[in-house]
Scaffold this motif. Structure first.
Motif, mmCIF file in Angstrom:
data_model
loop_
_atom_site.group_PDB
_atom_site.id
_atom_site.type_symbol
_atom_site.label_atom_id
_atom_site.label_comp_id
_atom_site.label_asym_id
_atom_site.label_seq_id
_atom_site.Cartn_x
_atom_site.Cartn_y
_atom_site.Cartn_z
ATOM 1 N N SER A 46 0.723 -1.100 0.010
ATOM 2 C CA SER A 46 0.021 0.071 0.008
ATOM 3 C C SER A 46 0.978 1.203 -0.052
ATOM 4 O O SER A 46 2.074 1.074 0.296
ATOM 5 C CB SER A 46 -0.924 0.045 1.239
ATOM 6 O OG SER A 46 -0.303 0.511 2.276
ATOM 7 N N PRO A 47 0.268 2.435 -0.209
ATOM 8 C CA PRO A 47 1.182 3.799 0.075
ATOM 9 C C PRO A 47 1.554 3.443 1.676
ATOM 10 O O PRO A 47 1.047 2.954 2.298
ATOM 11 C CB PRO A 47 0.134 4.732 -0.242
ATOM 12 C CG PRO A 47 -0.824 4.010 -1.075
ATOM 13 C CD PRO A 47 -1.086 2.553 -0.736
ATOM 14 N N ALA A 48 2.721 4.325 1.839
ATOM 15 C CA ALA A 48 3.555 4.282 2.851
ATOM 16 C C ALA A 48 2.323 4.705 4.115
ATOM 17 O O ALA A 48 2.537 4.048 5.120
ATOM 18 C CB ALA A 48 4.775 5.122 2.998
ATOM 19 N N SER A 49 1.638 5.804 3.844
ATOM 20 C CA SER A 49 1.059 6.617 5.108
ATOM 21 C C SER A 49 -0.120 5.361 5.198
ATOM 22 O O SER A 49 -0.564 5.376 6.472
ATOM 23 C CB SER A 49 0.303 7.749 4.639
ATOM 24 O OG SER A 49 -0.470 7.717 3.114
ATOM 25 N N GLY A 208 7.711 -12.365 10.029
ATOM 26 C CA GLY A 208 6.479 -12.649 9.187
ATOM 27 C C GLY A 208 5.791 -11.272 8.782
ATOM 28 O O GLY A 208 4.898 -11.398 7.921
ATOM 29 N N LEU A 209 6.188 -10.209 8.898
ATOM 30 C CA LEU A 209 5.838 -8.848 8.347
ATOM 31 C C LEU A 209 6.751 -8.493 7.490
ATOM 32 O O LEU A 209 7.813 -8.127 7.515
ATOM 33 C CB LEU A 209 5.703 -7.869 9.572
ATOM 34 C CG LEU A 209 5.108 -6.190 9.164
ATOM 35 C CD1 LEU A 209 3.821 -6.622 8.749
ATOM 36 C CD2 LEU A 209 5.153 -5.210 10.376
ATOM 37 N N SER A 210 5.832 -8.003 6.181
ATOM 38 C CA SER A 210 6.719 -7.565 5.071
ATOM 39 C C SER A 210 5.875 -6.571 4.515
ATOM 40 O O SER A 210 4.679 -6.180 4.669
ATOM 41 C CB SER A 210 6.804 -8.475 3.960
ATOM 42 O OG SER A 210 7.646 -9.770 4.272
ATOM 43 N N LEU A 211 6.593 -5.639 3.828
ATOM 44 C CA LEU A 211 6.075 -4.310 3.193
ATOM 45 C C LEU A 211 6.446 -4.057 1.720
ATOM 46 O O LEU A 211 7.503 -4.609 1.414
ATOM 47 C CB LEU A 211 6.509 -2.896 3.948
ATOM 48 C CG LEU A 211 6.172 -3.030 5.267
ATOM 49 C CD1 LEU A 211 7.017 -1.559 5.822
ATOM 50 C CD2 LEU A 211 4.753 -2.814 5.508
ATOM 51 N N LEU A 212 5.483 -3.968 0.741
ATOM 52 C CA LEU A 212 5.789 -3.797 -0.631
ATOM 53 C C LEU A 212 5.384 -2.369 -0.858
ATOM 54 O O LEU A 212 3.939 -2.111 -0.586
ATOM 55 C CB LEU A 212 4.991 -4.858 -1.304
ATOM 56 C CG LEU A 212 5.548 -6.297 -0.967
ATOM 57 C CD1 LEU A 212 4.888 -7.489 -1.929
ATOM 58 C CD2 LEU A 212 7.089 -6.233 -1.677
ATOM 59 N N GLY A 213 5.698 -1.769 -1.788
ATOM 60 C CA GLY A 213 5.430 -0.457 -2.422
ATOM 61 C C GLY A 213 6.429 0.133 -3.161
ATOM 62 O O GLY A 213 7.642 0.117 -2.949
ATOM 63 N N ASN A 214 6.277 1.265 -3.790
ATOM 64 C CA ASN A 214 7.132 2.194 -4.604
ATOM 65 C C ASN A 214 7.799 2.917 -3.747
ATOM 66 O O ASN A 214 8.810 3.769 -4.299
ATOM 67 C CB ASN A 214 6.585 2.691 -5.954
ATOM 68 C CG ASN A 214 5.471 3.830 -5.313
ATOM 69 O OD1 ASN A 214 5.058 3.885 -4.091
ATOM 70 N ND2 ASN A 214 5.056 4.517 -6.364
ATOM 71 N N TYR A 215 7.405 3.077 -2.259
ATOM 72 C CA TYR A 215 8.484 3.827 -1.475
ATOM 73 C C TYR A 215 9.689 2.964 -1.089
ATOM 74 O O TYR A 215 10.197 3.908 -0.248
ATOM 75 C CB TYR A 215 7.354 4.415 -0.423
ATOM 76 C CG TYR A 215 6.873 3.193 0.483
ATOM 77 C CD1 TYR A 215 7.783 2.766 1.590
ATOM 78 C CD2 TYR A 215 5.681 2.589 0.249
ATOM 79 C CE1 TYR A 215 7.055 1.749 2.412
ATOM 80 C CE2 TYR A 215 5.226 1.742 1.142
ATOM 81 C CZ TYR A 215 6.012 1.258 2.147
ATOM 82 O OH TYR A 215 5.525 0.236 2.880
ATOM 83 N N LEU A 216 9.772 1.739 -1.425
ATOM 84 C CA LEU A 216 10.856 1.091 -0.886
ATOM 85 C C LEU A 216 12.015 0.826 -1.819
ATOM 86 O O LEU A 216 13.048 1.270 -1.438
ATOM 87 C CB LEU A 216 10.361 -0.247 -0.270
ATOM 88 C CG LEU A 216 9.449 -0.207 0.905
ATOM 89 C CD1 LEU A 216 8.758 -1.553 1.179
ATOM 90 C CD2 LEU A 216 10.208 0.404 1.894
#
Length: 290
Positions: A46-49, A208-216
């Motif tokens: 998702s978006p970072a915010s 187990g927690l991962s983040l995906l998005g174009n802010y990374l």
């Protein structure tokens, strides 16, 4: 089709993400009811915010770091010009478009949509989509829609006049539609480095927690698609929830849920509907018909 047989639940609102007995606990509102989902692995795309809002109770530091990432605003404006007006300059418009580095312009660039995308070809018009604002002119967020429209069309006339050596009248530019995206492109600036360091440190504390998005790892579509394939997901063991997050500001989809599999929060930012296209019967589709 890619997901196969996956259960889909619509009209959900994510209230909170926390941890309970070693599992991620999602508090979701569906209609007047509240539901809870548990999983060992959670992927938020998702978006970072939005991710920051969802994780506010799980990790204050992670939440604040995510919500500190600055997104520049962009306005997209679609307009067209009759082909007969630029018949002699046709070859010059058979291109991708252009980028604009003029300091006193708000236009970042323009794509020649009808030349670039076959499905956007119109019978007797050239279709253009201009991108306005960005980190260069973030003040567009305070402009009225009419002011932004006037700025875009005036700059389009000036640029096209110079580019194709043809005097185009403002009345010859057919405005189609526009959309202002208040948080469009994450900025990899000096403040970002501090936020990214905190994000990586906090993720290391939550297995187990991962983040995906174009802010990374890159803002391009190619980067985003490549990064989306990094997590290994068993789609057959997933539930999909259509959800809203960030106090109703962002709409999207939550993919997955299982105590032994994944929950994925995926949000889509779609603005292609502001541009007309052609349906399967060859008929033009206007924005109001979409």
């Amino acid at each position: 089709e890619y997901l196969g047989e996956v259960n889909i639940k619509k009209n959900s609102e994510l209230i909170d993400v926390d941890k309970e007995d070693g599992l991620y606990k999602l508090k979701v509102k569906r209609g007047q009811n509240q539901e809870f989902y548990y999983c060992e692995n959670l992927i938020i795309a998702s978006p970072a915010s939005s991710a920051g809002f969802a994780l506010k109770n799980l990790s204050t530091k992670l939440s604040e770091a995510l919500r500190s990432i600055y997104y520049a605003p962009i306005m997209l404006c679609a307009y067209s010009i009759k082909k007969e007006l630029v018949k002699e300059q046709e070859a010059l418009l058979n291109a991708f478009g252009f980028l604009n580095c003029t300091k006193n312009h708000f236009t970042l660039g323009t794509i020649f949509a009808s030349s670039l995308f076959p499905e956007r070809q119109l019978e007797d018009e050239h279709l253009f989509v201009s991108f306005i604002g960005g980190s260069k002119n973030p003040q567009i967020i305070d402009f009225s829609e009419e002011d932004l429209k006037a700025i875009t069309l005036n700059e389009a006339k000036e640029i096209l006049d110079n580019a194709i050596n043809k005097n185009i009248e403002l009345k010859d530019i057919n405005f189609i539609d526009s959309k202002l995206i208040s948080q469009a492109i994450p900025q990899y600036n000096n403040n970002y480095l501090k936020a990214r360091t905190i994000i990586d440190e906090e993720l290391g504390k939550h297995e187990g927690l991962s983040l995906l998005g174009n802010y990374l790892d890159g803002v391009s579509i190619v980067d985003t698609i490549e990064n989306a394939f990094k997590p290994k997901v068993n789609w057959e063991d997933c539930v999909i929830l259509e959800i809203m997050i960030f106090e109703g500001m962002w709409k999207g989809v939550v993919l997955g849920f299982s105590a032994v599999s994944f929950v994925i929060l995926m949000f889509f930012f779609v603005f292609s509907k502001i541009m007309p296209g052609i349906n399967d019967e060859g008929e033009e589709i206007k924005p109001e018909d979409m």
